[in-house]
Write a protein that holds these residues in place. Sequence first.
Motif, PDB file in Angstrom:
ATOM      1  N   LEU A 175      14.319   6.139  -2.695  1.00 30.67           N
ATOM      2  CA  LEU A 175      15.217   5.564  -3.703  1.00 30.67           C
ATOM      3  C   LEU A 175      16.357   4.800  -3.044  1.00 30.67           C
ATOM      4  O   LEU A 175      16.719   3.697  -3.477  1.00 30.67           O
ATOM      5  CB  LEU A 175      15.774   6.661  -4.603  1.00 30.67           C
ATOM      6  CG  LEU A 175      14.772   7.323  -5.547  1.00 30.67           C
ATOM      7  CD1 LEU A 175      15.455   8.428  -6.333  1.00 30.67           C
ATOM      8  CD2 LEU A 175      14.146   6.305  -6.486  1.00 30.67           C
ATOM      9  N   ALA A 176      16.923   5.369  -1.989  1.00 31.94           N
ATOM     10  CA  ALA A 176      17.975   4.661  -1.257  1.00 31.94           C
ATOM     11  C   ALA A 176      17.419   3.383  -0.646  1.00 31.94           C
ATOM     12  O   ALA A 176      18.089   2.339  -0.634  1.00 31.94           O
ATOM     13  CB  ALA A 176      18.563   5.555  -0.178  1.00 31.94           C
ATOM     14  N   GLY A 177      16.179   3.438  -0.165  1.00 31.13           N
ATOM     15  CA  GLY A 177      15.552   2.244   0.391  1.00 31.13           C
ATOM     16  C   GLY A 177      15.332   1.178  -0.649  1.00 31.13           C
ATOM     17  O   GLY A 177      15.517  -0.023  -0.393  1.00 31.13           O
ATOM     18  N   ALA A 178      14.930   1.591  -1.854  1.00 31.71           N
ATOM     19  CA  ALA A 178      14.740   0.627  -2.939  1.00 31.71           C
ATOM     20  C   ALA A 178      16.049  -0.039  -3.308  1.00 31.71           C
ATOM     21  O   ALA A 178      16.103  -1.264  -3.523  1.00 31.71           O
ATOM     22  CB  ALA A 178      14.136   1.326  -4.148  1.00 31.71           C
ATOM     23  N   VAL A 218       1.732   4.268  -3.186  1.00 33.44           N
ATOM     24  CA  VAL A 218       1.443   5.479  -3.955  1.00 33.44           C
ATOM     25  C   VAL A 218       0.451   6.338  -3.187  1.00 33.44           C
ATOM     26  O   VAL A 218      -0.623   5.863  -2.789  1.00 33.44           O
ATOM     27  CB  VAL A 218       0.870   5.145  -5.343  1.00 33.44           C
ATOM     28  CG1 VAL A 218       0.547   6.419  -6.121  1.00 33.44           C
ATOM     29  CG2 VAL A 218       1.848   4.284  -6.131  1.00 33.44           C
ATOM     30  N   LEU A 219       0.808   7.598  -2.973  1.00 26.82           N
ATOM     31  CA  LEU A 219      -0.077   8.578  -2.350  1.00 26.82           C
ATOM     32  C   LEU A 219      -0.508   9.565  -3.423  1.00 26.82           C
ATOM     33  O   LEU A 219       0.321  10.171  -4.096  1.00 26.82           O
ATOM     34  CB  LEU A 219       0.639   9.307  -1.211  1.00 26.82           C
ATOM     35  CG  LEU A 219       1.187   8.416  -0.093  1.00 26.82           C
ATOM     36  CD1 LEU A 219       1.850   9.267   0.986  1.00 26.82           C
ATOM     37  CD2 LEU A 219       0.073   7.551   0.519  1.00 26.82           C
ATOM     38  N   VAL A 220      -1.818   9.729  -3.589  1.00 31.56           N
ATOM     39  CA  VAL A 220      -2.378  10.487  -4.705  1.00 31.56           C
ATOM     40  C   VAL A 220      -2.841  11.866  -4.257  1.00 31.56           C
ATOM     41  O   VAL A 220      -3.514  12.016  -3.231  1.00 31.56           O
ATOM     42  CB  VAL A 220      -3.556   9.732  -5.340  1.00 31.56           C
ATOM     43  CG1 VAL A 220      -4.111  10.501  -6.537  1.00 31.56           C
ATOM     44  CG2 VAL A 220      -3.135   8.333  -5.763  1.00 31.56           C
ATOM     45  N   SER A 254       5.606   3.991 -10.144  1.00 40.78           N
ATOM     46  CA  SER A 254       5.922   3.733  -8.733  1.00 40.78           C
ATOM     47  C   SER A 254       6.755   2.475  -8.536  1.00 40.78           C
ATOM     48  O   SER A 254       6.676   1.840  -7.486  1.00 40.78           O
ATOM     49  CB  SER A 254       4.629   3.592  -7.926  1.00 40.78           C
ATOM     50  OG  SER A 254       3.879   2.461  -8.362  1.00 40.78           O
ATOM     51  N   VAL A 255       7.557   2.112  -9.532  1.00 38.28           N
ATOM     52  CA  VAL A 255       8.363   0.905  -9.380  1.00 38.28           C
ATOM     53  C   VAL A 255       9.842   1.197  -9.581  1.00 38.28           C
ATOM     54  O   VAL A 255      10.233   2.104 -10.327  1.00 38.28           O
ATOM     55  CB  VAL A 255       7.931  -0.223 -10.349  1.00 38.28           C
ATOM     56  CG1 VAL A 255       6.510  -0.666 -10.048  1.00 38.28           C
ATOM     57  CG2 VAL A 255       8.081   0.191 -11.802  1.00 38.28           C
ATOM     58  N   ALA A 256      10.631   0.415  -8.879  1.00 35.61           N
ATOM     59  CA  ALA A 256      12.077   0.375  -9.089  1.00 35.61           C
ATOM     60  C   ALA A 256      12.407  -1.012  -9.601  1.00 35.61           C
ATOM     61  O   ALA A 256      11.898  -2.012  -9.068  1.00 35.61           O
ATOM     62  CB  ALA A 256      12.826   0.669  -7.793  1.00 35.61           C
ATOM     63  N   VAL A 257      13.243  -1.089 -10.624  1.00 32.81           N
ATOM     64  CA  VAL A 257      13.546  -2.376 -11.243  1.00 32.81           C
ATOM     65  C   VAL A 257      15.047  -2.632 -11.222  1.00 32.81           C
ATOM     66  O   VAL A 257      15.858  -1.708 -11.181  1.00 32.81           O
ATOM     67  CB  VAL A 257      13.041  -2.442 -12.710  1.00 32.81           C
ATOM     68  CG1 VAL A 257      11.539  -2.287 -12.770  1.00 32.81           C
ATOM     69  CG2 VAL A 257      13.732  -1.390 -13.575  1.00 32.81           C
ATOM     70  N   GLU A 280       7.172   0.526   2.612  1.00 31.68           N
ATOM     71  CA  GLU A 280       8.084   1.474   3.244  1.00 31.68           C
ATOM     72  C   GLU A 280       8.651   2.478   2.243  1.00 31.68           C
ATOM     73  O   GLU A 280       9.256   3.492   2.622  1.00 31.68           O
ATOM     74  CB  GLU A 280       9.218   0.742   3.953  1.00 31.68           C
ATOM     75  CG  GLU A 280      10.134  -0.066   3.066  1.00 31.68           C
ATOM     76  CD  GLU A 280       9.710  -1.524   2.931  1.00 31.68           C
ATOM     77  OE1 GLU A 280      10.585  -2.402   2.962  1.00 31.68           O
ATOM     78  OE2 GLU A 280       8.495  -1.765   2.773  1.00 31.68           O
ATOM     79  N   LEU A 281       8.470   2.190   0.951  1.00 30.69           N
ATOM     80  CA  LEU A 281       8.859   3.117  -0.106  1.00 30.69           C
ATOM     81  C   LEU A 281       7.616   3.893  -0.540  1.00 30.69           C
ATOM     82  O   LEU A 281       6.534   3.315  -0.645  1.00 30.69           O
ATOM     83  CB  LEU A 281       9.424   2.357  -1.305  1.00 30.69           C
ATOM     84  CG  LEU A 281      10.484   1.293  -1.019  1.00 30.69           C
ATOM     85  CD1 LEU A 281      10.886   0.592  -2.297  1.00 30.69           C
ATOM     86  CD2 LEU A 281      11.690   1.896  -0.316  1.00 30.69           C
ATOM     87  N   THR A 282       7.770   5.178  -0.793  1.00 30.86           N
ATOM     88  CA  THR A 282       6.601   6.005  -1.091  1.00 30.86           C
ATOM     89  C   THR A 282       6.821   6.853  -2.334  1.00 30.86           C
ATOM     90  O   THR A 282       7.864   7.483  -2.493  1.00 30.86           O
ATOM     91  CB  THR A 282       6.269   6.940   0.090  1.00 30.86           C
ATOM     92  OG1 THR A 282       6.037   6.148   1.264  1.00 30.86           O
ATOM     93  CG2 THR A 282       5.029   7.769  -0.195  1.00 30.86           C
TER      94      THR A 282
END
Length: 276
Positions: free
Chosen positions: A91-94, A111-113, A149-152, A192-194
């Motif tokens: 979240l900080a990376g986003a 996304v890791l499932v 899996s998105v940041a807006v 780089e965001l997971t």
Amino acid sequence: MISEVTVVVATRNRRARLFETIPHHEGPVILVDNGSDDGSPEAIEAAFPQVTVVRLGENRGAAARNAGVELARTPYVAFADDDSYWEPGSLAGAAALLRDHPRVGLLSARVLVGPQARVDPVSEAMAAAPLGIPEGAPGPAVLGFLACSVAVRREAFRQVGGFNPKLHVYGEEALLAMDLAAAGWLQTYAPELTVRHLPLPAGRDNGARHRIEARNRVLTALLRRPPAVVARTAVAAWRDDRRGVADAARLLPWALRRRRPLPDTVEDALRVLTNQ
């Protein structure tokens, strides 16, 4: 900074799952409840007083996220489902990426499932970068995403109206991706965001899901794509689930009143991705 991102979680009747995922969320969390009758809102409020719980009293599907975005007071919002969470630091990376790239309206994480942490095929497709890396973006351009899996950028999301309530659930992301692109916002894959996604092995009505997905594919095409693409989409959806196409046909007047063709640049990008 984590304080710049609010996590918005839409849920319905998933109390046990929420108790597993909510402890992983960093920063402020808004839980939007789609009319649960399993005691989810009360249980979450009691166990996690730091979480803001919104009771809609009805099932708005994906559009429940819109209510969370309206309540958020941070410049960025990250979406999670009740069976997903962002890994520490993501979240900080986003927030840092959105802050440093002002033309980017949406970031899609890797996304890791499942417990095995398998890379989702959607993430693999994004990493292939069929649309290249545009100027002003930190990574490959995307024109579709998994909502969990998105940041807006809150400004961008609100500008285009968020998720369309009529689509409810399943495939609701496609229209929002088109509208963000049409409004000039970049959408980027940021590996780089997971995000960890832990779907239950069973419990959903797949027949109903296929019907809704077919309906939403046709409606989305009607709302934005050229007539030839609408026709091909309807034929393909008919093969998948005739009931979904019939459902879309009943909404034809609604769709035609709201039809807004995409700019040529966006339509060209969609043709690259879909061969239509």
